[in-house]
Design a protein around this motif. Structure first.
Motif, PDB file in Angstrom:
ATOM      1  N   GLN A  68     -43.234 -33.213 -25.698  1.00  0.00           N
ATOM      2  CA  GLN A  68     -44.152 -32.851 -24.866  1.00  0.00           C
ATOM      3  C   GLN A  68     -43.265 -31.583 -24.025  1.00  0.00           C
ATOM      4  N   VAL A 104     -49.701 -32.922 -15.275  1.00  0.00           N
ATOM      5  CA  VAL A 104     -50.306 -32.739 -16.600  1.00  0.00           C
ATOM      6  C   VAL A 104     -48.901 -32.262 -17.910  1.00  0.00           C
ATOM      7  N   ILE A 143     -48.663 -30.862 -21.960  1.00  0.00           N
ATOM      8  CA  ILE A 143     -48.891 -29.923 -22.371  1.00  0.00           C
ATOM      9  C   ILE A 143     -50.624 -29.546 -22.579  1.00  0.00           C
ATOM     10  N   GLY A 144     -50.880 -29.507 -21.024  1.00  0.00           N
ATOM     11  CA  GLY A 144     -52.387 -28.764 -21.376  1.00  0.00           C
ATOM     12  C   GLY A 144     -53.305 -29.851 -20.752  1.00  0.00           C
ATOM     13  N   THR A 145     -53.452 -31.084 -20.946  1.00  0.00           N
ATOM     14  CA  THR A 145     -53.992 -32.020 -20.868  1.00  0.00           C
ATOM     15  C   THR A 145     -52.967 -32.234 -19.301  1.00  0.00           C
ATOM     16  N   GLY A 146     -54.595 -32.712 -18.276  1.00  0.00           N
ATOM     17  CA  GLY A 146     -54.371 -33.357 -16.901  1.00  0.00           C
ATOM     18  C   GLY A 146     -54.691 -34.851 -16.897  1.00  0.00           C
TER      19      GLY A 146
END
Length: 266
Positions: free
Chosen positions: A221, A231, A233-236
């Motif tokens: 990832q 952050v 793969i788009g998750t914060g």
């Protein structure tokens, strides 16, 4: 009134009208010429292609940075770059949709600026004018410190529920932390049923999840870390260090869930 008097009155009126027309014509011509010249110059300026110029800025950065900095402290190009972009035709830089850009080369203490002649001329003036450059850099530094303070307050507030659950003081993660290596992961959700996994951080932008969990599928990832945040793969996540140097990640969209990462000895 006699004929003589009427004629002597008529001629001054005619003369005044003629004079007014002359003055009006002069200003109309001046305005037309000014507008035409301005438009022509502006069009030429906008159509000019940027070209690169190399600036030796090592001594300049040393002269404008904090007096308390050690001589061995690496040069911070970002302050000079931000100050330049805020003072020298801000709308011409790529950040605001312009065509001009810059890139630092720290090992050579160089700053390469790709810009039009007008931007280069103003940049050269700024770099020679310490009375203007120092206040600009000071203002940028103050803005940065204020932004960092507000960010830390926001992160601390977001981490507060998890901090209370753990009974620990959580310190927002530093953006330059070294996360390389293997970490055992414990994921705690509101229902109290923890899940486990193992993440291997390969470098500063890639990690590998050993198995599937509520956030990541097995495999590599990408991720990015900044002060108090991560952050992946788009998750914060809000990110902090807990006791024993464990890494605590709290999803920005779910403050009741957290991941606790413990570095392994392997």
């Amino acid at each position: 009134m006699s004929v003589l008097n009427r004629r002597s009155f008529r001629y001054p009126i005619a003369f005044l009208l003629f004079a007014c027309l002359c003055v009006a014509g002069f200003f109309a011509g001046y305005r037309t010429g000014y507008s035409s010249g301005y438009s022509s110059g502006r069009a030429k300026y906008q159509s000019e292609e940027p070209y690169p110029v190399v600036y030796q800025v090592g001594d300049l950065i040393r002269a404008t940075r904090d007096a308390g900095d050690s001589p061995d402290t690496p040069l911070d190009f970002s302050m000079l770059m931000q100050a330049t972009q805020s003072v020298v035709f801000p709308g011409e830089w790529a950040q605001l949709g312009g065509n001009c850009s810059m890139a630092p080369f720290p090992s050579l203490e160089l700053l390469v600026i790709d810009a039009t002649s007008g931007v280069h001329a103003r940049t050269a003036e700024l770099f020679e004018d310490m009375d203007s450059l120092k206040p600009a850099i000071t203002e940028i530094e103050q803005q940065r410190l204020e932004w960092k303070r507000m960010q830390q307050e926001q992160v601390s507030k977001a981490l507060e529920p998890v901090s209370k659950r753990l009974g620990e003081t959580l310190v927002p993660l530093a953006g330059d932390v070294d996360m390389s290596g293997k970490w055992n992961v414990k994921i705690v959700t509101p229902d109290g049923k923890p899940a486990t996994n193992q993440y291997t951080f390969i470098d500063q932008e890639t990690f590998e999840a050993q198995s599937s969990d509520p956030f990541f599928q097995p495999g590599k990832q990408w991720f990015s870390v900044s002060d108090g945040a991560m952050v992946a793969i788009g998750t914060g996540f809000h990110a902090a260090m807990g006791s024993d140097d464990d890494l605590i990640l709290v999803p920005t969209n779910d403050p009741t869930t957290y991941l606790r990462l413990t570095r392994t000895n392997n």
